[in-house]
Each structure stands twice: as C-alpha cells, then as structure tokens.
Design a protein around this motif. Structure first.
Motif, PDB file in Angstrom:
ATOM      1  N   LEU A 195      18.258  91.564  81.263  1.00 12.86           N
ATOM      2  CA  LEU A 195      19.464  92.227  80.742  1.00 12.86           C
ATOM      3  C   LEU A 195      20.715  91.494  81.226  1.00 12.86           C
ATOM      4  O   LEU A 195      21.697  91.355  80.496  1.00 12.86           O
ATOM      5  N   ARG A 196      20.651  91.004  82.487  1.00 17.47           N
ATOM      6  CA  ARG A 196      21.789  90.232  83.017  1.00 17.47           C
ATOM      7  C   ARG A 196      21.979  88.950  82.209  1.00 17.47           C
ATOM      8  O   ARG A 196      23.099  88.565  81.877  1.00 17.47           O
ATOM      9  N   GLU A 197      20.848  88.335  81.866  1.00 16.63           N
ATOM     10  CA  GLU A 197      20.924  87.091  81.090  1.00 16.63           C
ATOM     11  C   GLU A 197      21.535  87.368  79.712  1.00 16.63           C
ATOM     12  O   GLU A 197      22.422  86.650  79.251  1.00 16.63           O
ATOM     13  N   MET A 198      21.055  88.438  79.107  1.00 11.37           N
ATOM     14  CA  MET A 198      21.559  88.800  77.771  1.00 11.37           C
ATOM     15  C   MET A 198      23.045  89.142  77.844  1.00 11.37           C
ATOM     16  O   MET A 198      23.844  88.670  77.021  1.00 11.37           O
ATOM     17  N   ALA A 199      23.446  89.938  78.849  1.00 10.71           N
ATOM     18  CA  ALA A 199      24.858  90.317  78.994  1.00 10.71           C
ATOM     19  C   ALA A 199      25.709  89.071  79.228  1.00 10.71           C
ATOM     20  O   ALA A 199      26.816  88.953  78.689  1.00 10.71           O
ATOM     21  N   GLY A 200      25.185  88.118  80.001  1.00  8.11           N
ATOM     22  CA  GLY A 200      25.928  86.881  80.264  1.00  8.11           C
ATOM     23  C   GLY A 200      26.188  86.119  78.971  1.00  8.11           C
ATOM     24  O   GLY A 200      27.308  85.661  78.728  1.00  8.11           O
ATOM     25  N   LEU A 201      25.178  86.039  78.109  1.00 15.29           N
ATOM     26  CA  LEU A 201      25.333  85.319  76.840  1.00 15.29           C
ATOM     27  C   LEU A 201      26.333  86.010  75.923  1.00 15.29           C
ATOM     28  O   LEU A 201      27.002  85.377  75.117  1.00 15.29           O
ATOM     29  N   LEU A 202      26.423  87.333  76.051  1.00 10.71           N
ATOM     30  CA  LEU A 202      27.314  88.105  75.182  1.00 10.71           C
ATOM     31  C   LEU A 202      28.673  88.369  75.835  1.00 10.71           C
ATOM     32  O   LEU A 202      29.509  89.069  75.282  1.00 10.71           O
ATOM     33  N   ARG A 203      28.879  87.818  77.032  1.00 11.77           N
ATOM     34  CA  ARG A 203      30.067  88.098  77.843  1.00 11.77           C
ATOM     35  C   ARG A 203      30.272  89.610  78.007  1.00 11.77           C
ATOM     36  O   ARG A 203      31.366  90.130  77.868  1.00 11.77           O
ATOM     37  N   GLY A 204      29.182  90.289  78.267  1.00 13.59           N
ATOM     38  CA  GLY A 204      29.221  91.741  78.455  1.00 13.59           C
ATOM     39  C   GLY A 204      28.863  92.119  79.879  1.00 13.59           C
ATOM     40  O   GLY A 204      28.756  91.264  80.760  1.00 13.59           O
ATOM     41  N   ALA A 205      28.676  93.425  80.094  1.00 13.05           N
ATOM     42  CA  ALA A 205      28.329  93.938  81.423  1.00 13.05           C
ATOM     43  C   ALA A 205      26.980  94.651  81.341  1.00 13.05           C
ATOM     44  O   ALA A 205      26.556  95.075  80.264  1.00 13.05           O
ATOM     45  N   PRO A 285      13.548  89.003  75.062  1.00 15.91           N
ATOM     46  CA  PRO A 285      13.490  87.534  75.152  1.00 15.91           C
ATOM     47  C   PRO A 285      13.712  86.864  73.789  1.00 15.91           C
ATOM     48  O   PRO A 285      14.368  85.819  73.712  1.00 15.91           O
ATOM     49  N   ALA A 286      13.216  87.469  72.715  1.00 15.70           N
ATOM     50  CA  ALA A 286      13.421  86.888  71.383  1.00 15.70           C
ATOM     51  C   ALA A 286      14.912  86.913  71.022  1.00 15.70           C
ATOM     52  O   ALA A 286      15.451  85.952  70.459  1.00 15.70           O
ATOM     53  N   LEU A 287      15.575  88.016  71.392  1.00 17.37           N
ATOM     54  CA  LEU A 287      17.010  88.126  71.114  1.00 17.37           C
ATOM     55  C   LEU A 287      17.794  87.099  71.933  1.00 17.37           C
ATOM     56  O   LEU A 287      18.712  86.442  71.418  1.00 17.37           O
ATOM     57  N   ILE A 288      17.397  86.946  73.195  1.00 17.19           N
ATOM     58  CA  ILE A 288      18.066  85.962  74.058  1.00 17.19           C
ATOM     59  C   ILE A 288      17.915  84.561  73.457  1.00 17.19           C
ATOM     60  O   ILE A 288      18.873  83.791  73.385  1.00 17.19           O
ATOM     61  N   GLN A 289      16.705  84.269  72.995  1.00 16.31           N
ATOM     62  CA  GLN A 289      16.439  82.968  72.370  1.00 16.31           C
ATOM     63  C   GLN A 289      17.364  82.759  71.168  1.00 16.31           C
ATOM     64  O   GLN A 289      17.983  81.702  71.026  1.00 16.31           O
ATOM     65  N   ALA A 290      17.474  83.799  70.331  1.00 24.48           N
ATOM     66  CA  ALA A 290      18.324  83.697  69.136  1.00 24.48           C
ATOM     67  C   ALA A 290      19.794  83.516  69.540  1.00 24.48           C
ATOM     68  O   ALA A 290      20.529  82.737  68.921  1.00 24.48           O
ATOM     69  N   LEU A 291      20.221  84.218  70.594  1.00 22.72           N
ATOM     70  CA  LEU A 291      21.610  84.090  71.047  1.00 22.72           C
ATOM     71  C   LEU A 291      21.882  82.679  71.561  1.00 22.72           C
ATOM     72  O   LEU A 291      22.943  82.105  71.319  1.00 22.72           O
ATOM     73  N   ARG A 292      20.885  82.106  72.267  1.00 27.71           N
ATOM     74  CA  ARG A 292      21.050  80.735  72.780  1.00 27.71           C
ATOM     75  C   ARG A 292      21.193  79.751  71.629  1.00 27.71           C
ATOM     76  O   ARG A 292      22.005  78.837  71.685  1.00 27.71           O
ATOM     77  N   GLU A 293      20.389  79.973  70.594  1.00 31.81           N
ATOM     78  CA  GLU A 293      20.445  79.058  69.446  1.00 31.81           C
ATOM     79  C   GLU A 293      21.792  79.142  68.732  1.00 31.81           C
ATOM     80  O   GLU A 293      22.298  78.176  68.205  1.00 31.81           O
TER      81      GLU A 293
END
Ligand SMILES: Cc1cc2nc3c(=O)[nH]c(=O)nc-3n(C[C@H](O)[C@H](O)[C@H](O)COP(=O)(O)OP(=O)(O)OC[C@H]3O[C@@H](n4cnc5c(N)ncnc54)[C@H](O)[C@@H]3O)c2cc1C
Length: 295
Positions: A195-205, A285-293
């Motif tokens: 969740l921290r990784e995902m929030a970091g990619l989205l500049r969220g908390a 993890p799939a969402l994180i992957q898509a955000l990275r792409e």
C-alpha cells in the motif's frame, strides 16, 4: 447571531468555521490559539498563546459572557471537544458535538449510532456551543492577516512539558488527494508495504481501519473513521476493509471510493463507486505494475 470561533492558528480549520459562522450571519469573531500570525480578517479578533483547554476555559467563559456571544464554534478535534465540554459546564450552555450541517434558523444535524443515522436539532436560547466535524464545510479563503488583541490566561493548572512530532512519511493524511487504506484483510504489518508503494506512485497517503490499527499493523495516526481521521480525498482506496459504519463515518465526503475486497457481500461495496471483488494479493501488485508502466 453573534458568533465566536475558538481555534488554533490553522487556516483550513479556521476557514471551515468561518463558513459555518457565515451561514448563521455575518463573519464571526475569532479567538486564535497559539503563536504566529492570525490569518484572515474579522470584526474582532483575539489571540491567546495558551492551547491547553483546562487553562483557557475560565477566561474564555468570561469573554463569552462579557461580549454576549450567542454561538461558539470549535472544530470537533481533541482540543475543541475538551474546550466545548468545559465551557458548556461553566456557562450551563448546551453543547452539540460533531455537527455536520447548520442552517440559519439554528437547526443543526449530527450523526448518531456510528454514522448509521442523522439527528436534527433545533436550538433555542443562547449561548450554544457547537463542535463542527472536519471536512464537512468548504473552508472560506482567509485573506490577509489580523493584528489580534492579546488575550492572556492566568494561573495555568496544566503545564505542557514537551511535544513530540510523530514521524510520518510523505503526504499527510488530511492533506492527501489520494488515500490508500488497508484493513484487517491485509493480514500483517509487512503487507502494508504494497500500500505504501502504491501510495508513493500516486503521491498519496496510507490510511488504515481500526481493525488494522488494533492488530498493531498501522499507527493510530493513520486510522480513518469516527474515532480516527475524517478525510475527504478525491480518491479513497479501501483495501481489505469491510466498511463498518464507523469507518464510513470518516470518508463520507470522499469523492470516489474504490473498494478491493474478496467478499462480494462486504458493506464497503455499498459506498464504493468502483468495486473489485478479488484477493488484494492479486489486484494491488497488478495495479502497481500498471501505474509503473504509466509513469
Ligand atoms: C465506538 C466505535 C468507534 C469505532 N471507530 C472506528 C474508526 O474510527 N475507524 C474504523 O475503521 N473502525 C472503527 N470502529 C471499528 C469498526 O466497527 C470495525 O470493527 C472496523 O472498521 C473493522 O475493520 P476492518 O474493516 O479492517 O476489519 P474487518 O471488519 O475484519 O474486515 C476485513 C475485510 O477484509 C476482507 N479481506 C480479507 N482478506 C482479504 C484479501 N486477501 N483481499 C481482499 N479482502 C480481504 C474481508 O472480506 C473483510 O471484509 C469503531 C467501533 C466502535 C464500536
């Protein structure tokens, strides 16, 4: 209505209370607590360096009586609640807490039963003391600053020894436009890392349910809900959160709720704009992957 705001020098909080004050009549007066410049302009403004409720209340009660304030507005924060309760007892005045709606005729609404019901009250007589739930009123923009009259309290009974800032990484929960919250369904403290990784990619908390806080996987400062933070982000991800009414009370004004839960019957889906019925281990993890792409 002759209205007095009592609040720490925090522009957003004062702005929300100014909005409420204007619903009841003109721009209210302000008693600003703490040090620093007082933002905004008011018919009358006072400033008191003291921020401890027990030390403030006698002096503030005298001010309210002397100047004939009919309504006193505070934020429904720990400090606001402490001051409100004591002021109510001291002035024998009604206190209504966690108010979410105010009308010019002094009818007010607040949630009951963990947010499952809303009660409406008509207030007669004055003064009345209201604590206003955060994020329910658009903060009025505060322009300029005010040279406030100094308001001092005598003989403090509680002395502040120290204040320690809790370390939070990245964006603060209450300022975040995107919040990724985890619940008991996360399964462990380590699992919050995604969740921290995902929030970091989205500049969220990162936020949490009380379930996750009780398990010790997240800190109390991350808790969202009735007894935690009230938040109003543009997007709120609820991951492994069942959607108890006490949790939903904290996200009533979130614009878009996205729920990820493996139980399609979970209550969170009644609140969500988008729902993903899935084990989060697969989806996040799939969402994180898509955000990275994307980036
Ligand atoms: C006075 C009072 C005040 C309260 N204040 C608050 C508050 O401020 N904030 C708050 O949050 N709660 C509060 N609560 C507690 C609240 O009632 C709930 O107990 C709490 O919100 C439940 O947390 P949870 O949703 O994380 O856990 P649970 O209710 O246990 O839900 C976990 C969810 O995770 C899902 N799940 C499990 N594994 C997975 C997986 N692998 N993938 C996807 N989904 C999965 C499950 O299907 C389930 O829906 C309060 C309660 C009381 C009585």
């Amino acid at each position: 209505m002759k209205t007095l705001i009592i609040e720490k020098i925090e522009p957003k909080r004062i702005g929300e209370l100014v909005t409420v004050g204007r619903i009841l009549g003109e721009t209210p007066d302000l008693l600003a607590l703490g040090e620093g410049e007082v933002p905004g302009t008011y018919p009358r403004a006072y400033q008191c360096p003291e921020t401890i409720a027990a030390n403030l209340v006698d002096g503030v009660a005298d001010l309210i009586q002397r100047d004939g304030y009919q309504v006193v507005l505070l934020s429904a924060t720990t400090l606001g609640s402490e001051i409100a309760g004591r002021l109510g007892a001291r002035l024998k005045a009604p206190v209504l807490s966690e108010v979410i709606e105010v009308k010019p005729d002094m009818t007010v609404k607040r949630p009951l039963y963990g947010g499952k019901a809303v009660a409406e009250y008509k207030i007669q007589g004055n003064p009345v003391i209201l604590t206003i739930r955060r994020k329910y009123f658009e903060p009025a923009p505060l322009e300029g600053t005010t040279a406030a009259a100094v308001f001092n309290v005598e003989s403090p009974s509680v002395v502040l020894l120290s204040e320690e800032q809790v370390q939070t990484q990245g964006v603060r929960l209450e300022d975040a436009e995107i919040i990724v919250s985890g619940g008991r369904g996360m399964g462990s403290a380590d699992n919050f890392e995604v969740l921290r990784e995902m929030a970091g990619l989205l500049r969220g908390a990162v936020g949490a349910s009380r379930g996750a806080v009780d398990e010790g996987w997240a800190s109390q400062t991350m808790q969202v809900g009735q007894t935690g933070n009230i938040v109003a982000p543009a997007v709120y991800f609820a991951v492994g959160i069942s959607g108890a009414s006490q949790h939903l009370a904290g996200i009533a004004n979130a614009k878009c709720v996205v729920a990820v839960n493996k139980d399609e019957e979970a209550n969170i889906f009644k609140r969500a704009r988008f729902g993903v019925v899935c084990d989060y281990h697969k989806f996040i993890p799939a969402l994180i992957q898509a955000l990275r792409e994307e980036q």
